[in-house]
Each structure stands twice: as C-alpha cells, then as structure tokens.
Write an enzyme that holds these catalytic residues in place. Structure first.
Site, PDB file in Angstrom:
ATOM      1  N   CYS A 143       2.057   2.844   3.680  1.00  0.00           N
ATOM      2  CA  CYS A 143       3.333   2.357   4.054  1.00  0.00           C
ATOM      3  C   CYS A 143       4.482   1.745   3.312  1.00  0.00           C
ATOM      4  CB  CYS A 143       2.093   0.659   4.645  1.00  0.00           C
ATOM      5  SG  CYS A 143       0.847   1.877   5.905  1.00  0.00           S
ATOM      6  N   CYS A 169       0.342  -1.016   0.032  1.00  0.00           N
ATOM      7  CA  CYS A 169      -0.183   0.077  -0.332  1.00  0.00           C
ATOM      8  C   CYS A 169       0.923   1.332   0.306  1.00  0.00           C
ATOM      9  CB  CYS A 169      -0.763  -0.309   1.606  1.00  0.00           C
ATOM     10  SG  CYS A 169      -2.516  -1.288   1.386  1.00  0.00           S
ATOM     11  N   CYS A 178       1.507  -8.222   6.722  1.00  0.00           N
ATOM     12  CA  CYS A 178       0.412  -8.207   6.750  1.00  0.00           C
ATOM     13  C   CYS A 178      -0.550  -9.088   7.581  1.00  0.00           C
ATOM     14  CB  CYS A 178       0.098  -7.326   5.721  1.00  0.00           C
ATOM     15  SG  CYS A 178      -0.838  -8.915   4.321  1.00  0.00           S
TER      16      CYS A 178
HETATM   17  S1  SF4 Z   1      -1.528  -0.253   7.014  1.00  0.00           S
HETATM   18 FE1  SF4 Z   1      -1.968  -2.539   6.140  1.00  0.00          FE
HETATM   19  S2  SF4 Z   1      -4.038  -2.333   4.915  1.00  0.00           S
HETATM   20 FE2  SF4 Z   1      -3.638   0.060   5.861  1.00  0.00          FE
HETATM   21  S3  SF4 Z   1      -2.459   0.889   4.410  1.00  0.00           S
HETATM   22 FE3  SF4 Z   1      -0.357   0.167   5.460  1.00  0.00          FE
HETATM   23  S4  SF4 Z   1      -0.034  -2.447   3.954  1.00  0.00           S
HETATM   24 FE4  SF4 Z   1      -2.686  -1.206   3.307  1.00  0.00          FE
END
Ligand code: SF4
Length: 228
Positions: free
Chosen positions: A199, A196, A222
């Site tokens: 992140c 993502c 994750c």
């Molecule tokens: S915390 Fe996990 S689901 Fe949320 S934006 Fe970051 S990688 Fe994606």
C-alpha cells in the site's frame, strides 16, 4: 483511563519541549505511557526523544506481516542504536488472520478491512492499559492533521501526546542530521512516507509526501488515529 486535570496542566506546560513532555509523562503516569511507532521515514527523531526521556518506555510496533524488509531491518537498527529496551510487536492472532484473510490478499480488495484486522483492532486491544500514547504525527503531514494539538484528549479520556505536532519536515531532517540518526533506507528511493509494502508507492519531489499511501484510493489513514 482518564487523566487528572492537574496532570494535563503539567503535560501542557511542556508542549514546546518534546523531551520535557515525555519526561513529565513518564514521571506523572509511569508505566501507563506507551509510544506508537511505525519505524517509518521520520520515526527516528521521536524515538531519540523517547530514548533520552526513558529508554524503557514501551514502544508499540504494528507487525502487520506486510512491511518492507527494510523497515524490519531499520526497526532492529534503531532500537539497538538508541538503546530502546521495550519494543513490542502488536499483531492479530493467527486464528483471526486465517478466518478473515485466508488468502492473504485482503489488502487488494478491501484495504479498510485489512487495516482493521492488522492495525486498528490489535492496537485497540494493546492500548487498553495505557493512559497516554505518544505518536509522531505532525500537523504538516496532511490536511486532516492541520489542527493536531500536542496534548490531545480522546473520547474515553485516553491521551495522545504528539510532541512533534508543530514540527516542519525540514526541522525534522535538520535535527535528525544533527543527532546523527540514520534515515530509513527507503527515503533515498523516493518514499517520504512509509507504510505496508503493498500500500505504499514512491512519490515525486513535488507531490504530497503521503500521496504514495493507498495511492489511487480515497483512503488516507489506516484508522488507528481516527478511532476515538
Ligand atoms: S491495507 Fe492496511 S494493514 Fe493491509 S497491507 Fe495495506 S496498510 Fe497494511
């Protein structure tokens, strides 16, 4: 859903041949085989193997709503180029998002809860019908994956098939070039591992390729692969 020992034997006999393994899984398990793909930096090779074995195999993509626009464009480009006919978006319901992340900023103060909401729980639900899920994980990606087998039995009997478990990054790059597979556009901008957007950071050439994922936090996964 447990897989019969005879099926396990057939699958293990194909552990050195990614396309053979996927063909065997399709022949033995039919529609109970799905593929997990992030359409990330090295996803194209696994998806090319899937297309060669069975282009109609379901490919499950976690649509977190937080992807780079380049990843969404690459998803469409690769599916079209490889002739994949069954790419499915997996996401939480809008009601879950509204209740648990009303501001949309959960990732900033509780990334584990954000991954649970956007990745782990939707994938747990989506994976229920499958006896086996194919992943692109590799032993060389991280210390936590050093012992990853090609055919992996999870608690409860579901299988993870990891056709690229023993592949090195250089082999993957070479095979992608040989097959003329397009790279993810962000790789050239210093992102060897892509998740993502909030992140994921670019990394230096000498850094661990996954160092840009949740950089500065102890978090390294994750959770969709660490859950049993
Ligand atoms: S915390 Fe996990 S689901 Fe949320 S934006 Fe970051 S990688 Fe994606």
């Amino acid at each position: 859903m447990a897989v019969a020992p005879s099926v396990l034997t057939v699958l293990r006999s194909q552990a050195q041949d990614p396309v053979g393994l996927l063909r065997a899984a399709s022949a033995q398990l039919g529609s109970a085989v799905g593929v997990l793909s992030s359409f990330g930096a090295e996803s194209a090779l696994l998806l090319a193997f899937v297309a060669e074995a069975d282009p109609h195999m379901p490919v499950l993509f976690l649509e977190t709503g937080r992807h780079f626009p380049e990843t969404l464009a690459y998803r469409a480009e690769l599916a079209e180029a490889l002739g994949l006919t069954n790419v499915q978006d997996i996401r939480p319901t809008q009601a879950e998002l509204d209740a648990r992340d009303p501001t949309g900023e959960l990732w900033a103060f509780d990334p584990d809860a954000c991954c649970r909401l956007r990745k782990v729980e939707p994938m747990d639900l989506a994976s229920l019908p499958y006896a086996a899920l194919v992943t692109g994980r590799k032993q060389a990606q991280a210390a936590t994956r050093a012992l990853l087998p090609v055919v992996e039995e999870k608690a409860g009997g579901q299988l993870r098939l990891n056709p690229l478990a023993h592949w090195q990054a250089e082999e993957i790059t070479r095979e992608m070039k040989r097959r003329g597979l397009p790279p993810h556009p962000l790789v050239a901008q210093g992102y060897p591992s892509i998740g993502c957007a909030p992140c994921t950071q670019p990394v230096g050439q000498t850094e661990d390729p996954r160092a840009g994922r949740w950089a500065g936090l102890a978090k390294t996964e994750c959770g969709i692969h660490t859950a049993s």
